[in-house]
Design a protein around this motif. Structure first.
Motif, PDB file in Angstrom:
ATOM      1  N   UNK A  88       0.840  -1.204   0.000  1.00 27.59           N
ATOM      2  CA  UNK A  88       0.000   0.000   0.000  1.00 27.59           C
ATOM      3  C   UNK A  88       0.871   1.249   0.000  1.00 27.59           C
ATOM      4  N   UNK A  89       1.838   1.281   0.901  1.00 30.13           N
ATOM      5  CA  UNK A  89       2.680   2.471   1.033  1.00 30.13           C
ATOM      6  C   UNK A  89       3.568   2.663  -0.188  1.00 30.13           C
ATOM      7  N   UNK A  90       4.027   1.558  -0.790  1.00 33.77           N
ATOM      8  CA  UNK A  90       4.822   1.670  -2.010  1.00 33.77           C
ATOM      9  C   UNK A  90       4.011   2.352  -3.103  1.00 33.77           C
ATOM     10  N   UNK A  91       2.774   1.912  -3.276  1.00 34.14           N
ATOM     11  CA  UNK A  91       1.948   2.526  -4.313  1.00 34.14           C
ATOM     12  C   UNK A  91       1.638   3.983  -3.979  1.00 34.14           C
ATOM     13  N   UNK A 127     -18.391  10.710   8.117  1.00 34.87           N
ATOM     14  CA  UNK A 127     -17.501  11.220   9.146  1.00 34.87           C
ATOM     15  C   UNK A 127     -16.546  10.212   9.756  1.00 34.87           C
ATOM     16  N   UNK A 128     -16.666   8.944   9.403  1.00 33.81           N
ATOM     17  CA  UNK A 128     -15.738   7.951   9.913  1.00 33.81           C
ATOM     18  C   UNK A 128     -14.384   8.095   9.219  1.00 33.81           C
ATOM     19  N   UNK A 129     -13.318   7.712   9.920  1.00 31.21           N
ATOM     20  CA  UNK A 129     -11.978   7.750   9.332  1.00 31.21           C
ATOM     21  C   UNK A 129     -11.716   6.530   8.460  1.00 31.21           C
ATOM     22  N   UNK A 130     -12.299   5.404   8.851  1.00 34.94           N
ATOM     23  CA  UNK A 130     -12.082   4.148   8.129  1.00 34.94           C
ATOM     24  C   UNK A 130     -13.336   3.283   8.206  1.00 34.94           C
ATOM     25  N   UNK A 179      -5.605   9.728   7.713  1.00 38.68           N
ATOM     26  CA  UNK A 179      -5.233   8.735   8.733  1.00 38.68           C
ATOM     27  C   UNK A 179      -4.305   7.666   8.154  1.00 38.68           C
ATOM     28  N   UNK A 180      -4.378   7.430   6.856  1.00 39.84           N
ATOM     29  CA  UNK A 180      -3.454   6.475   6.240  1.00 39.84           C
ATOM     30  C   UNK A 180      -2.019   7.001   6.331  1.00 39.84           C
ATOM     31  N   UNK A 181      -1.826   8.270   6.048  1.00 38.73           N
ATOM     32  CA  UNK A 181      -0.496   8.862   6.128  1.00 38.73           C
ATOM     33  C   UNK A 181       0.006   8.904   7.571  1.00 38.73           C
ATOM     34  N   UNK A 182      -0.915   9.174   8.497  1.00 38.74           N
ATOM     35  CA  UNK A 182      -0.530   9.288   9.900  1.00 38.74           C
ATOM     36  C   UNK A 182      -0.173   7.941  10.518  1.00 38.74           C
ATOM     37  N   UNK A 188      -7.697   2.868  10.589  1.00 40.91           N
ATOM     38  CA  UNK A 188      -7.304   3.495  11.856  1.00 40.91           C
ATOM     39  C   UNK A 188      -8.298   4.600  12.163  1.00 40.91           C
ATOM     40  N   UNK A 189      -8.150   5.197  13.369  1.00 43.67           N
ATOM     41  CA  UNK A 189      -9.053   6.277  13.765  1.00 43.67           C
ATOM     42  C   UNK A 189     -10.428   5.772  14.156  1.00 43.67           C
ATOM     43  N   UNK A 190     -11.441   6.505  13.781  1.00 45.51           N
ATOM     44  CA  UNK A 190     -12.837   6.162  14.074  1.00 45.51           C
ATOM     45  C   UNK A 190     -13.336   5.213  12.976  1.00 45.51           C
ATOM     46  N   UNK A 191     -13.562   3.945  13.341  1.00 50.43           N
ATOM     47  CA  UNK A 191     -13.787   2.887  12.345  1.00 50.43           C
ATOM     48  C   UNK A 191     -15.238   2.412  12.337  1.00 50.43           C
TER      49      UNK A 191
END
Length: 387
Positions: A88-91, A127-130, A179-182, A188-191
């Motif tokens: 994921x992070x590579x892409x 409003x959810x993060x994930x 939240x993906x970058x963080x 992550x976060x509010x799921x």
């Protein structure tokens, strides 16, 4: 808000060799979720793989959509020890995080549908993060110490009164860019959770799992069949129009044998309002010439994922599966035959096809099978004309 669907694929697979591109119900496994992603509300869909065969297949097969892009995955992040998060992070770094919402879709979840993807995306707009997909299990769960986790065994609940637990099915994970970058994690976060049907919990890690998943997919498609007037007939070519034999020389394909009676049957269908189309995996000039002679205008040549193309045609033209008929003879026709209102198999079709066909024809391919199917559809449609 730009939303991106991400389907990571590895060339290697220990449990089932070549699992991601192995055919299930006549289609490569990854194509089930890929097509649904294309038909969802996602703005872009990425196939991220180290398998050149997969990248080439995607580039050639899905020219009917502009949403799909195939991207080369590095060997470093495609080994047995590589995590999905690393891919994921590579892409994301390669794409400079050019999105607002990121949606991880697992290729090993062929029961994922566009509606499930849309429901996960909708949670983020609320409003959810994930968000992630889950199934509800009503199994009684215990730990290794002999402690009941989700019920009181002294007061065992009835199944209809038991809420059970929600379990990840590993199909869909959506998250915002922030939240993906963080957190560098798929969620992550509010799921939020989105429930999917119980059959989506099947994990394909063994041959036994594969057989179960294929049977469930087949049953799911067939159970949605409906009865309606047939408006379109789709036909394969080799093994349907012809006996499957081809004459070759050193310069290539020389000849195929067609039955003239089939052409008359198709003409009769057209006169009674049924549109005839041809869909074949071969890209043959001989087929193109024969279909021109038969005045069949819509001929789809070189189609490897016939189900994906059929879905696209249904979306574009607002066609209903109950109004469609299909004649096929081999496994790459299987999904379409499970989908349409009426399916037909020539007498010499493969056993797998004859097992799922609505009608097993008495005539062989290239020897009147199409004409027999045409006669059936003509008589069948008369019922609706008389109502």
């Amino acid at each position: 808000m730009k939303s991106v669907g991400f389907i990571p694929l590895r060339k290697g697979s220990k449990g089932i060799k070549g699992k991601n591109k192995r055919k299930i119900l006549g289609r490569p496994l990854f194509s089930w979720v890929l097509a649904e992603a294309v038909f969802s509300n996602l703005d872009e869909v990425i196939i991220f793989s180290d398998d050149e065969d997969v990248l080439e297949f995607v580039a050639q097969e899905y020219t009917w959509t502009t949403k799909l892009k195939a991207v080369r995955r590095s060997d470093k992040n495609a080994g047995d020890a590589a995590s999905t998060e690393a891919a994921i992070l590579e892409y994301c770094e390669k794409d400079n995080y050019d999105f607002d919402v990121f949606c991880l879709l697992q290729a090993t979840s062929p029961f994922t549908r566009a509606i499930h993807i849309n429901e996960c995306l909708e949670q983020l707009s609320r409003g959810f993060d994930s968000s992630l997909s889950v199934v509800r299990t009503k199994r009684f769960i215990w730990d290794e110490t002999g402690r009941a986790i989700n019920y009181d065994y002294n007061d065992r609940p009835r199944r209809q009164d038991f809420k059970g637990l929600l379990v990840e099915n590993g199909a869909i994970y959506c998250t915002t860019k922030k939240v993906l970058k963080e957190n560098e994690n798929r969620i992550s976060g509010n799921i939020a959770t989105v429930e999917m049907p119980a059959n989506s919990y099947v994990e394909i890690d063994s041959e036994a799992d594969w057989e179960i998943a294929e049977k469930l997919l087949k049953s799911q498609l067939i159970s949605n069949k409906g009865n309606a007037r047939i408006t379109h007939l789709f036909l394969d070519v080799d093994g349907v129009f012809t006996d499957g034999k081809v004459l070759f020389s050193e310069s290539g394909e020389l000849a195929k044998s067609f039955d003239m009676r089939d052409g008359m049957g198709l003409e009769i269908l057209r006169q009674h309002g049924i549109e005839v189309r041809v869909m074949t995996s071969e890209n043959s000039p001989l087929v193109a010439a024969r279909m021109k002679k038969l005045k069949i205008d819509k001929v789809y040549l070189g189609v490897k994922d016939k189900f994906g193309l059929l879905q696209n045609l249904m979306h574009q033209e607002n066609l209903k599966s109950s109004n469609l008929a299909y004649v096929g003879d081999d496994v790459n026709d299987m999904a379409n035959m499970c989908k349409v209102g009426w399916s037909f198999a020539p007498a010499n079709a493969m056993r797998e096809i004859k097992n799922i066909a609505d009608v097993n024809l008495s005539k062989a391919s290239g020897s009147g099978a199409i004409r027999e199917a045409c006669d059936f559809l003509y008589k069948y449609n008369k019922r609706f004309n008389e109502v």
